[in-house]
Design a protein around this motif. Structure first.
Motif, PDB file in Angstrom:
ATOM      1  N   SER A 132      43.522  34.926  96.392  1.00  4.61           N
ATOM      2  CA  SER A 132      42.831  34.148  97.423  1.00  4.61           C
ATOM      3  C   SER A 132      41.779  34.899  97.833  1.00  4.61           C
ATOM      4  N   VAL A 133      41.422  36.122  97.895  1.00  7.94           N
ATOM      5  CA  VAL A 133      40.136  36.833  97.955  1.00  7.94           C
ATOM      6  C   VAL A 133      38.943  36.290  97.017  1.00  7.94           C
ATOM      7  N   ALA A 134      39.445  36.166  95.647  1.00 10.17           N
ATOM      8  CA  ALA A 134      38.362  35.809  94.822  1.00 10.17           C
ATOM      9  C   ALA A 134      38.160  34.165  95.188  1.00 10.17           C
ATOM     10  N   LEU A 135      39.019  33.396  95.661  1.00  8.99           N
ATOM     11  CA  LEU A 135      38.623  31.861  96.164  1.00  8.99           C
ATOM     12  C   LEU A 135      37.723  32.248  97.179  1.00  8.99           C
ATOM     13  N   LEU A 136      38.097  33.072  98.385  1.00  6.78           N
ATOM     14  CA  LEU A 136      37.201  32.931  99.466  1.00  6.78           C
ATOM     15  C   LEU A 136      35.897  33.473  99.070  1.00  6.78           C
ATOM     16  N   LEU A 137      35.552  34.406  98.191  1.00 11.41           N
ATOM     17  CA  LEU A 137      34.397  35.097  97.668  1.00 11.41           C
ATOM     18  C   LEU A 137      33.588  33.969  97.093  1.00 11.41           C
ATOM     19  N   ALA A 138      34.050  33.082  96.606  1.00 11.09           N
ATOM     20  CA  ALA A 138      33.335  31.887  95.684  1.00 11.09           C
ATOM     21  C   ALA A 138      33.342  30.657  96.314  1.00 11.09           C
ATOM     22  N   SER A 139      33.511  30.717  97.535  1.00  9.58           N
ATOM     23  CA  SER A 139      33.096  29.539  98.443  1.00  9.58           C
ATOM     24  C   SER A 139      32.660  30.121  99.813  1.00  9.58           C
ATOM     25  N   PRO A 140      31.348  30.578  99.975  1.00  8.15           N
ATOM     26  CA  PRO A 140      30.821  31.294 101.079  1.00  8.15           C
ATOM     27  C   PRO A 140      29.909  30.318 101.751  1.00  8.15           C
ATOM     28  N   GLN A 141      29.832  29.018 101.693  1.00 11.85           N
ATOM     29  CA  GLN A 141      28.732  28.022 102.002  1.00 11.85           C
ATOM     30  C   GLN A 141      28.834  27.738 103.449  1.00 11.85           C
ATOM     31  N   MET A 142      29.595  28.395 104.186  1.00  8.25           N
ATOM     32  CA  MET A 142      29.312  28.198 105.841  1.00  8.25           C
ATOM     33  C   MET A 142      28.348  28.826 106.479  1.00  8.25           C
ATOM     34  N   GLY A 143      27.616  28.328 107.531  1.00 13.42           N
ATOM     35  CA  GLY A 143      26.460  29.237 108.012  1.00 13.42           C
ATOM     36  C   GLY A 143      27.246  30.017 109.041  1.00 13.42           C
ATOM     37  N   PHE A 144      26.252  31.009 109.668  1.00 10.50           N
ATOM     38  CA  PHE A 144      26.797  31.913 110.437  1.00 10.50           C
ATOM     39  C   PHE A 144      27.029  31.494 111.868  1.00 10.50           C
ATOM     40  N   THR A 145      28.101  32.050 112.477  1.00  8.72           N
ATOM     41  CA  THR A 145      28.431  31.607 113.797  1.00  8.72           C
ATOM     42  C   THR A 145      27.556  32.337 114.666  1.00  8.72           C
ATOM     43  N   ARG A 146      27.631  31.935 115.782  1.00  9.76           N
ATOM     44  CA  ARG A 146      27.132  32.591 116.933  1.00  9.76           C
ATOM     45  C   ARG A 146      27.905  34.200 116.931  1.00  9.76           C
ATOM     46  N   ASP A 147      29.233  34.187 116.924  1.00 11.17           N
ATOM     47  CA  ASP A 147      29.836  35.344 117.248  1.00 11.17           C
ATOM     48  C   ASP A 147      29.520  36.235 115.943  1.00 11.17           C
ATOM     49  N   GLU A 148      29.351  35.901 114.965  1.00 11.18           N
ATOM     50  CA  GLU A 148      29.003  36.562 113.830  1.00 11.18           C
ATOM     51  C   GLU A 148      27.709  37.319 114.052  1.00 11.18           C
ATOM     52  N   GLY A 149      26.588  36.474 114.591  1.00 10.21           N
ATOM     53  CA  GLY A 149      25.410  37.145 114.743  1.00 10.21           C
ATOM     54  C   GLY A 149      25.500  38.458 115.543  1.00 10.21           C
ATOM     55  N   PHE A 150      26.633  38.405 116.654  1.00 11.87           N
ATOM     56  CA  PHE A 150      26.765  39.565 117.443  1.00 11.87           C
ATOM     57  C   PHE A 150      27.548  40.865 116.845  1.00 11.87           C
ATOM     58  N   TYR A 151      28.348  40.373 115.933  1.00 11.07           N
ATOM     59  CA  TYR A 151      29.087  41.509 115.065  1.00 11.07           C
ATOM     60  C   TYR A 151      28.145  41.806 113.986  1.00 11.07           C
ATOM     61  N   PHE A 152      27.238  41.230 113.505  1.00  5.82           N
ATOM     62  CA  PHE A 152      26.227  41.671 112.361  1.00  5.82           C
ATOM     63  C   PHE A 152      25.440  42.973 113.155  1.00  5.82           C
ATOM     64  N   HIS A 153      25.169  42.456 114.396  1.00  2.31           N
ATOM     65  CA  HIS A 153      24.234  43.533 115.143  1.00  2.31           C
ATOM     66  C   HIS A 153      25.301  44.794 115.442  1.00  2.31           C
ATOM     67  N   ALA A 154      26.308  44.416 115.777  1.00  4.44           N
ATOM     68  CA  ALA A 154      27.461  45.656 116.213  1.00  4.44           C
ATOM     69  C   ALA A 154      27.719  46.741 114.888  1.00  4.44           C
ATOM     70  N   ALA A 155      27.751  45.776 113.797  1.00  4.25           N
ATOM     71  CA  ALA A 155      27.886  46.755 112.481  1.00  4.25           C
ATOM     72  C   ALA A 155      26.640  47.381 112.069  1.00  4.25           C
ATOM     73  N   SER A 156      25.375  46.926 112.566  1.00 11.67           N
ATOM     74  CA  SER A 156      24.219  47.726 112.167  1.00 11.67           C
ATOM     75  C   SER A 156      24.092  49.031 113.150  1.00 11.67           C
ATOM     76  N   GLN A 157      24.922  48.869 114.326  1.00 11.72           N
ATOM     77  CA  GLN A 157      24.890  49.936 115.407  1.00 11.72           C
ATOM     78  C   GLN A 157      25.817  51.155 114.817  1.00 11.72           C
ATOM     79  N   TYR A 158      27.006  50.567 114.530  1.00 15.13           N
ATOM     80  CA  TYR A 158      28.537  51.657 114.142  1.00 15.13           C
ATOM     81  C   TYR A 158      27.868  52.319 113.004  1.00 15.13           C
ATOM     82  N   ILE A 159      27.265  51.842 112.021  1.00 16.77           N
ATOM     83  CA  ILE A 159      26.977  52.543 110.689  1.00 16.77           C
ATOM     84  C   ILE A 159      26.392  53.720 111.060  1.00 16.77           C
TER      85      ILE A 159
END
Length: 607
Positions: free
Chosen positions: A31-58
């Protein structure tokens, strides 16, 4: 001969073995391999905030590593340092966001195995695989291997679940945590070793999302109802006392380990603990409401229709899976102790007492509570509904398992009946020439496998087809009961949200926009736009600007944004988009290009 993995007449009596754990591992990896092979969806609004959170936490982890080598480790644990790195996005626990950060650091920056967005999304894919492996194990114990395998498919192939399983968000992760806590609790009722596991998993669940705070309510409710007959009044009502059944060890583990992990895994709460936890709770208790379009109703402020989550479940889960679930409920009541439980309650209430438990672990009741409660919670008139089906996704693994149990049970019944018919025909042909009774030999396992494959495919293939056809527009899926995408649009339902469909409009922009083109990105947050450019999905020279300064527009087709259409048309001098991203004729994204006023041609008016 009964197939070794056929369901029994009582759920939960099929212990797992090494082969089952191997199958669970294969399901996880596949299932992880299938999900990795199908990443065509765009980036959601919430993901944009969590991308930034990850850049802060690291930054905190990087400082921790540096301070460890310089012998100044204590600096990393000062309030100033903690607040500097962990203060962004305090409305959600940090476990998954920290996992996003570490995954990005390891799999993109250090190893270079993944793109930036895939590395950020990878932890969610892992939790999805973990959830699916758990669905198999639970289904296997209740109805055999076929039930477990069909249950996995009945969850993975729900188009909305498949979509969310890719995202750097928390909804699939908390569904996984919720499910594993319930499963561990259920196992702990017969194995004390699982009690500690339940407490540890509950702590991780609390550190994932707010939903986990309701688990003590649902589990205690299950214990009270399943052990109702063991409550005894000692002495008289006035002078006596109440004798209660033994409290599950898992509850003590949850009570101790849960809060410890919740505190330990959220660095911001190491200081001003109670004030910050109170802020966290108040944020969600007073959460703002966002626009939802529901059968032509503009839902933005409570009270909301009680029907909303029930109807949305009915029209967003593939119809064949819903049918299997309904059959599974009927089978459970008829064959797995459901009827006996109802009769026991009926008789006990007539006798003015509480009933004794029919199933020692109350499995059917456990499933009933954890299917109904998440949906009923959102059905409250004041509860925010803007997240759609993802907010009651913790119910879906249990729905999927019951669907799997239905397929397995029907397979057993049909294969047994077919085997009897074949045996009868063989006996009649052989007649008196046979000295021994008829033998099924290898026919029964073959029949069971063939019928199981047929029923499993009948249940899952339409869902798989729907998932493929709907991908990557997860929040746009509606099933056959409402007429699919077109029927939902005609019924005036929400066709999408989160701004992720913009990705499918970028190829046209990349091909047609002039160099340095200015784009109004509408419902796309800036962090998501920068990720598009980082991954060469949008040209580097394109600039995100406001509408009045733009030459091109990515307009998201949502009822909530219709107020922007008139100013957009007036600003651009045209009503016609240059490009439309659609799903079965239903527009999702319209790409507009500004028209030069000098080139406008107005029709002649003849009087």
């Amino acid at each position: 001969m009964t197939p070794p993995d056929a369901p029994t007449s009582s759920p939960g009596n099929r212990p797992t073995d090494r082969l089952d754990w191997l199958i669970a591992l294969v399901i996880f990896a596949g299932s992880v391999a299938l999900l990795l092979a199908s990443p065509q969806m765009g980036f959601t609004r919430d993901e944009g905030f969590y991308f930034h959170a990850a850049s802060q936490y690291i930054g905190w982890f990087e400082d921790l590593w540096k301070n460890f080598h310089t012998g100044e480790l204590a600096i990393s644990f000062t309030q100033a340092n903690i607040d500097r790195h962990w203060s962004y996005n305090p409305e959600h626990p940090v476990l998954m966001k920290a996992a996003f950060a570490l995954s990005h650091k390891i799999f993109f920056e250090l190893l270079g195995w993944m793109s930036p967005s895939t590395a950020l999304r990878f932890p969610t894919m892992l939790t999805a695989g973990w959830l699916l492996s758990g669905v198999y194990l639970f289904g296997r114990q209740l109805g055999g291997r076929l039930a477990g395998l069909v249950g996995v498919g009945a969850l993975l192939l729900q188009p909305r679940f498949f979509f969310h399983a890719h995202l750097a968000c928390f909804d699939v992760a908390v569904a996984a945590m919720n499910f594993w806590v319930v499963y561990a609790y259920w196992r702990s009722l017969q194995s004390r070793g699982w009690a500690v596991t339940t407490g540890l998993l509950f702590g991780l669940a609390l550190s994932t999302k707010l939903n986990a705070f309701f688990l003590p309510i649902t589990l205690v409710l299950h214990w009270l109802l399943s052990r109702a007959g063991e409550f005894r009044l000692v002495g008289s009502w006035r002078d006596g006392g109440l004798r209660i059944p033994k409290i599950p060890a898992a509850f003590w583990a949850m009570l101790t380990l849960g809060p410890i992990l919740f505190y330990a895994l959220w660095p911001r709460h190491w200081f001003d603990t109670f004030a910050r936890i109170r802020w966290y709770m108040n944020f969600h208790l007073k959460h703002e409401h966002y626009f939802v379009y529901y059968f032509g109703e503009n839902l933005q402020n409570p009270p909301f229709p009680v029907s909303y989550p029930w109807v949305m479940t009915l029209v967003t889960v593939p119809a064949t899976i819903l049918l299997a679930f309904v059959l599974g409920c009927f089978i459970w009541v008829r064959h797995f102790g459901g009827r006996a439980t109802l009769e026991a309650w009926k008789a006990a209430l007539k006798a003015r007492r509480l009933p004794s438990s029919v199933d020692p672990r109350g499995t059917g009741l456990l499933f009933l509570i954890h299917i109904i409660f998440p949906i009923a919670l959102i059905a409250q008139a004041e509860t925010p509904i803007f997240g759609g089906t993802k907010h009651w996704m913790p119910a879906m693994p249990f729905v999927a398992i019951i669907a799997g149990v239905a397929v397995a049970h029907l397979t057993t019944e049909l294969s047994a009946e077919l085997a009897r018919l074949l045996s009868t025909r063989r006996t009649s042909r052989e007649g008196a020439h046979s000295l021994s009774g008829p033998s099924e030999g290898g026919a029964r396992p073959f029949i069971y496998a063939a019928i199981g494959l047929l029923l499993g495919a009948t249940t899952l293939f339409p869902a798989a087809l729907a998932t493929r056809n709907n991908h990557p527009f997860g929040t746009s899926y509606y099933n056959e009961l409402i007429g699919g995408h077109r029927g939902a649009a005609d019924s005036k339902m929400f066709r999408q949200f989160w701004g992720y469909a913009s990705r499918q409009g970028l190829p046209w922009l990349n091909e047609h926009a002039e160099e340095g083109g200015r784009v109004w990105i509408h419902n796309v947050v800036n962090t998501a736009w920068r990720m598009y450019q980082t991954e060469d999905l949008a040209r580097d020279d394109l600039r995100a600007v406001r509408m009045h300064s733009s030459d091109y527009a990515l307009y998201h087709q949502q009822k909530a944004f219709t107020y922007l259409l008139l100013p957009l048309w007036e600003e651009y001098g045209t009503l016609a988009p240059r490009h439309v991203v659609e799903l079965e004729g239903v527009p999702l994204i319209s790409v507009y290009e500004r028209v030069d006023p000098d080139t406008l041609k107005f029709p002649e008016v003849r009087r």
